[in-house]
Design an enzyme around this catalytic site. Sequence first.
Site, PDB file in Angstrom:
ATOM      1  N   HIS A 420      25.367 -16.185 -25.627  1.00 25.98           N
ATOM      2  CA  HIS A 420      26.477 -15.321 -25.243  1.00 25.98           C
ATOM      3  C   HIS A 420      27.808 -16.063 -25.080  1.00 25.98           C
ATOM      4  CE1 HIS A 420      23.378 -12.341 -24.632  1.00 25.98           C
ATOM      5  NE2 HIS A 420      22.755 -13.138 -23.781  1.00 25.98           N
ATOM      6  N   ILE A 435      27.323 -12.815 -28.568  1.00 24.92           N
ATOM      7  CA  ILE A 435      27.171 -11.383 -28.324  1.00 24.92           C
ATOM      8  C   ILE A 435      27.134 -11.092 -26.827  1.00 24.92           C
ATOM      9  CG2 ILE A 435      25.979 -10.977 -30.502  1.00 24.92           C
ATOM     10  CD1 ILE A 435      23.336 -10.943 -28.928  1.00 24.92           C
ATOM     11  N   GLY A 438      22.748  -7.582 -23.093  1.00 22.05           N
ATOM     12  CA  GLY A 438      22.298  -6.190 -23.107  1.00 22.05           C
ATOM     13  C   GLY A 438      22.491  -5.523 -21.758  1.00 22.05           C
TER      14      GLY A 438
END
Length: 614
Positions: A420, A435, A438
């Site tokens: 991340h 990214i 979640g």
Amino acid sequence: YNKLQELYSNLDIVINNAGILRDKSFGKLSQKDWDLVHAVHLRGSFIVTKAAWPYFQQQKYGRIIMTTSPAGIYGNFGQTNYGSAKLGLVGLSNTLAVEGAKYNIKCNSIAPVAASRLTEDIFPENFMDYFKPSYVAPLVVWLSHESCPETGGVYETAGGYIGKYRWQRSNGKVFAPPNTLTPEAVRDYWPQITDMNKANSFNSFQEHTLSLVNTIKEISEENNIGEVSTTSVTNSYTIDDTILYALSVGLSTREPKHLNFLYECNDEYSVIPSFGAVIGLKAFSESNVLHDALKAHNISGDMTKLIHGEQYLELVKPIPSFATLTSVPKIIDVLDKGSGALLIIGIETFDENQSLVFYNQMSLFMVGSGNFGGKRMSNDTNIKPIVSAPNRQPDAIVSEKTSIDQAAIYRLCGDKNPLHIDPMFASAGGFSSPILHGLCTMGFAMRHVLREFAGYDVKNFRAIKARFVGPVTPGQTIETQMWREGNRIYFQSFIKETGKQVISGAYVDLIEVQVRNHNTENNFQNSKNDNDFILSSSLASNINDITIDELAKDCLKENTENVIRYVCAPYGGNDGQSGGGDGQSSRIDKIFGGWLSVRINDHKELVPIIKTVY
């Protein structure tokens, strides 16, 4: 780079093959001969590749070959300068392979043994025909070809032979506790430390690091030394931790009600419910339940392929603003899905009075670890299923742009997976850039539901369930579509810029529903400058039948604390054209709501009738 632009209109391949020898034993080697060999082999390859790199990045294609040597891999008498430079090229090549992945730049090393001016005094004359440079060329052509998938490899070629090198690491020995590690212990366990019968080979730095961590935990367990209890994990947090979490899931002082989660002196200060998922994940990661489950079911697991598939969180009571909580993780079930192993983990979290505060349930999928002989389906009724959204238009839609630094902030809440934050790690995982977590995406979506259907009152929150089906890149816009059915709010989330779904099968259960009265689409945006107007509205059921004066009266009832500015367009006639007049009695054709920042100059179609209400 500028010189290359003058010489070539197109560049696809770089082969670094220049070299010299200045062989002397280390005791007789001069600094000049050391520097000269490094300047030609290592620095020369760096300079040429550095010049070509912008070409490759711009065209998103490139092939690079480094020429290393067995003298660098194994060492060779009289070649400390040459061998160190050649092994340095392997490190350069491997790192360029990682950094170039997202640009389709592939980089490999060859270790040729070929007849040349450098080797004519080494081999017997009758051997020279076996080491012609033409026998090296086919490997170079293949590694340079656009269809070759290899990158980050080292290949030896000589006399018609081609082979691949790989690094290996022994299973080793963990000294636990660490204070048992002494020089004498190293001596006594040297045969085990150097035993290569169970050697491991890795394809990346990240894979090596994760394997090392798992090895330490596994061998510690074999030696009956548990680092943490498998029955409970205790964690403490402060009010600052809860504020940091609120910021990490997009709360901002731009919206007054967000101060309930950002300002500790606020009379209605509360903790965002999804903070409970952070506590649960931290407790799970600090426990041994995953290791115990894999060991019990004889599953060979690769931690680099562990995916967080689903998340459930249920609050028994609001989360305290600061506390010491004890969590008890346990395996609910382990399923064999063929393509991987599915593990369902439940985590109960208690306060200091042993009272249950919240419950987490996570579904983790370990890709490639299936076919271990386990059951395929579960009969456990405690497993929380996903649901399908109603087949109709959403009752509310919220779009919110994430910050480019969203993942960088969220990781400070505890999940510091380099996927991340580290571009190279993300590239190794198949992503073009780091990214978003979640659970961070879920935090955004849960806020949208609380805003639309709970008045941001956390006492109305009961539970949330979500399945993660795609990643969000920081800076993208999360769009959450919501449907109300009784006290259950079904939702699903998408990336607005691409239309790709990121959360499916999701819902929030509320104790009491407080429907926000507005249009079905709202947008959060940062104000561009001081000339922008912050807009908010409480819309009537039939927006075309309310006048400015009526709107003002309505606002006086509901907004006595804040100054609220409106930008309205007069209601048009039958021909659809905007009406005239001073606007005070004009009917409203359009109101922008939901704390939306809009530049007036960007909306020429609006008649700027501005009404300020106190």
